[in-house]
Design a protein around this motif. Structure first.
Motif, mmCIF file in Angstrom:
data_model
loop_
_atom_site.group_PDB
_atom_site.id
_atom_site.type_symbol
_atom_site.label_atom_id
_atom_site.label_comp_id
_atom_site.label_asym_id
_atom_site.label_seq_id
_atom_site.Cartn_x
_atom_site.Cartn_y
_atom_site.Cartn_z
ATOM 1 N N PHE A 1 0.838 -1.206 0.000
ATOM 2 C CA PHE A 1 0.000 0.000 0.000
ATOM 3 C C PHE A 1 0.875 1.261 0.000
ATOM 4 O O PHE A 1 0.633 2.195 -0.765
ATOM 5 N N LEU A 2 1.877 1.295 0.883
ATOM 6 C CA LEU A 2 2.769 2.459 0.946
ATOM 7 C C LEU A 2 3.519 2.653 -0.372
ATOM 8 O O LEU A 2 3.654 3.771 -0.876
ATOM 9 N N LEU A 3 4.035 1.549 -0.915
ATOM 10 C CA LEU A 3 4.772 1.654 -2.177
ATOM 11 C C LEU A 3 3.863 2.107 -3.310
ATOM 12 O O LEU A 3 4.230 2.978 -4.101
ATOM 13 N N SER A 4 2.667 1.491 -3.412
ATOM 14 C CA SER A 4 1.790 1.802 -4.538
ATOM 15 C C SER A 4 1.144 3.179 -4.429
ATOM 16 O O SER A 4 0.870 3.816 -5.441
ATOM 17 N N ARG A 5 0.902 3.681 -3.225
ATOM 18 C CA ARG A 5 0.207 4.949 -3.052
ATOM 19 C C ARG A 5 1.141 6.127 -2.806
ATOM 20 O O ARG A 5 0.799 7.251 -3.146
ATOM 21 N N VAL A 6 2.301 5.903 -2.254
ATOM 22 C CA VAL A 6 3.160 7.026 -1.866
ATOM 23 C C VAL A 6 4.478 7.003 -2.651
ATOM 24 O O VAL A 6 4.816 7.953 -3.352
ATOM 25 N N VAL A 7 5.236 5.943 -2.523
ATOM 26 C CA VAL A 7 6.604 5.919 -3.040
ATOM 27 C C VAL A 7 6.618 5.844 -4.561
ATOM 28 O O VAL A 7 7.290 6.645 -5.227
ATOM 29 N N LEU A 8 5.910 4.872 -5.127
ATOM 30 C CA LEU A 8 5.942 4.697 -6.572
ATOM 31 C C LEU A 8 5.389 5.913 -7.331
ATOM 32 O O LEU A 8 5.975 6.297 -8.361
ATOM 33 N N PRO A 9 4.305 6.568 -6.889
ATOM 34 C CA PRO A 9 3.878 7.783 -7.597
ATOM 35 C C PRO A 9 4.927 8.887 -7.539
ATOM 36 O O PRO A 9 5.124 9.618 -8.517
ATOM 37 N N LYS A 10 5.639 9.008 -6.380
ATOM 38 C CA LYS A 10 6.700 10.027 -6.310
ATOM 39 C C LYS A 10 7.830 9.688 -7.276
ATOM 40 O O LYS A 10 8.365 10.561 -7.958
ATOM 41 N N ILE A 11 8.178 8.416 -7.332
ATOM 42 C CA ILE A 11 9.239 8.002 -8.261
ATOM 43 C C ILE A 11 8.795 8.238 -9.699
ATOM 44 O O ILE A 11 9.563 8.738 -10.522
ATOM 45 N N ALA A 12 7.523 7.883 -10.004
ATOM 46 C CA ALA A 12 7.005 8.091 -11.358
ATOM 47 C C ALA A 12 6.999 9.579 -11.710
ATOM 48 O O ALA A 12 7.364 9.966 -12.829
ATOM 49 N N THR A 13 6.594 10.421 -10.746
ATOM 50 C CA THR A 13 6.588 11.868 -10.979
ATOM 51 C C THR A 13 8.005 12.375 -11.205
ATOM 52 O O THR A 13 8.254 13.176 -12.110
ATOM 53 N N ARG B 1 12.430 17.373 -18.366
ATOM 54 C CA ARG B 1 13.587 18.273 -18.302
ATOM 55 C C ARG B 1 14.611 17.894 -19.379
ATOM 56 O O ARG B 1 15.174 18.757 -20.046
ATOM 57 N N ILE B 2 14.837 16.587 -19.565
ATOM 58 C CA ILE B 2 15.774 16.140 -20.604
ATOM 59 C C ILE B 2 15.263 16.541 -21.980
ATOM 60 O O ILE B 2 16.027 17.020 -22.828
ATOM 61 N N ALA B 3 13.943 16.343 -22.211
ATOM 62 C CA ALA B 3 13.367 16.739 -23.504
ATOM 63 C C ALA B 3 13.504 18.247 -23.718
ATOM 64 O O ALA B 3 13.842 18.699 -24.818
ATOM 65 N N ASP B 4 13.231 19.027 -22.658
ATOM 66 C CA ASP B 4 13.390 20.483 -22.764
ATOM 67 C C ASP B 4 14.842 20.862 -23.041
ATOM 68 O O ASP B 4 15.119 21.748 -23.859
ATOM 69 N N ASP B 5 15.755 20.180 -22.346
ATOM 70 C CA ASP B 5 17.175 20.458 -22.575
ATOM 71 C C ASP B 5 17.587 20.110 -24.003
ATOM 72 O O ASP B 5 18.351 20.844 -24.632
#
Length: 191
Positions: free
Chosen positions: A55-67, A75-79
């Protein structure tokens, strides 16, 4: 056993004594995770812990990593877009520089050709003036030479007549008249 395990979970004080009593009754020692009687409680806590972590990984950690990954990708595309734009601008600047350099070279060649033509014209003009001056001096010198020659020739007759007169006087002792010596010199020159 499961009831004893649940009882120990719900009432920690009582279940702990019952579990100790049961362990003491069995006389088991050693590692409790290897005791098959404690496996249902261990599996329960494993499922609860796995569920909480999932639950913690799917709701908190993984969305932050995905973001974070998405932001990094953006940023790479903009660069990359900025680098491509900078490269286009640099290419345009190089092309403009090369055009300006070519224009400057063309102007320099035109100015050099114009100055060369101007200098050549001045040299030709000065050469013509010098040649005209030399020709005028030469003509004046030739006229002077002709005049001097004519004058010298005129004087040659007089000098020859005088010399002849002196010679005749020296040889004969009598001075001849000027007319006869001039006539004699004239006849010798013609003859």
């Amino acid at each position: 056993m499961i009831t004893a395990l649940l009882a120990s979970i719900l009432a920690p004080g009582e279940g702990a004594d019952a579990a100790h009593a049961e362990d003491a009754a069995h006389g088991a020692g050693g590692l409790p995770q290897l005791d098959p009687s404690s496996w249902p409680g261990q599996l329960f806590w494993l499922a609860v812990t796995f569920g909480l972590l999932f639950f913690l990984l799917s709701r908190v950690v993984l969305p932050k990593i995905a973001t974070t990954i998405e932001n990094r990708r953006d940023r790479i595309a903009d660069d990359l877009d900025a680098a491509a734009q900078n490269k286009r601008e640099a290419d345009e600047a190089v092309a403009a520089y090369e055009r300006q350099l070519a224009d400057a070279k063309a102007k320099a060649h035109a100015i050099a050709a114009k100055n060369k033509a101007k200098v050549d014209a001045e040299i030709a003009e000065e050469s013509e003036a010098a040649e005209a001056e030399v020709a005028a001096r030469q003509a004046a010198a030739e006229a002077r030479i002709t005049e001097m020659r004519t004058e010298a020739l005129a004087h040659v007759k007089d000098v020859a007549a005088e010399t002849a007169s002196v010679l005749v006087e020296t040889l004969t002792g009598t001075a001849p008249d000027k007319k006869s010596t001039t006539a004699a010199v004239k006849s010798v020159r013609q003859g």
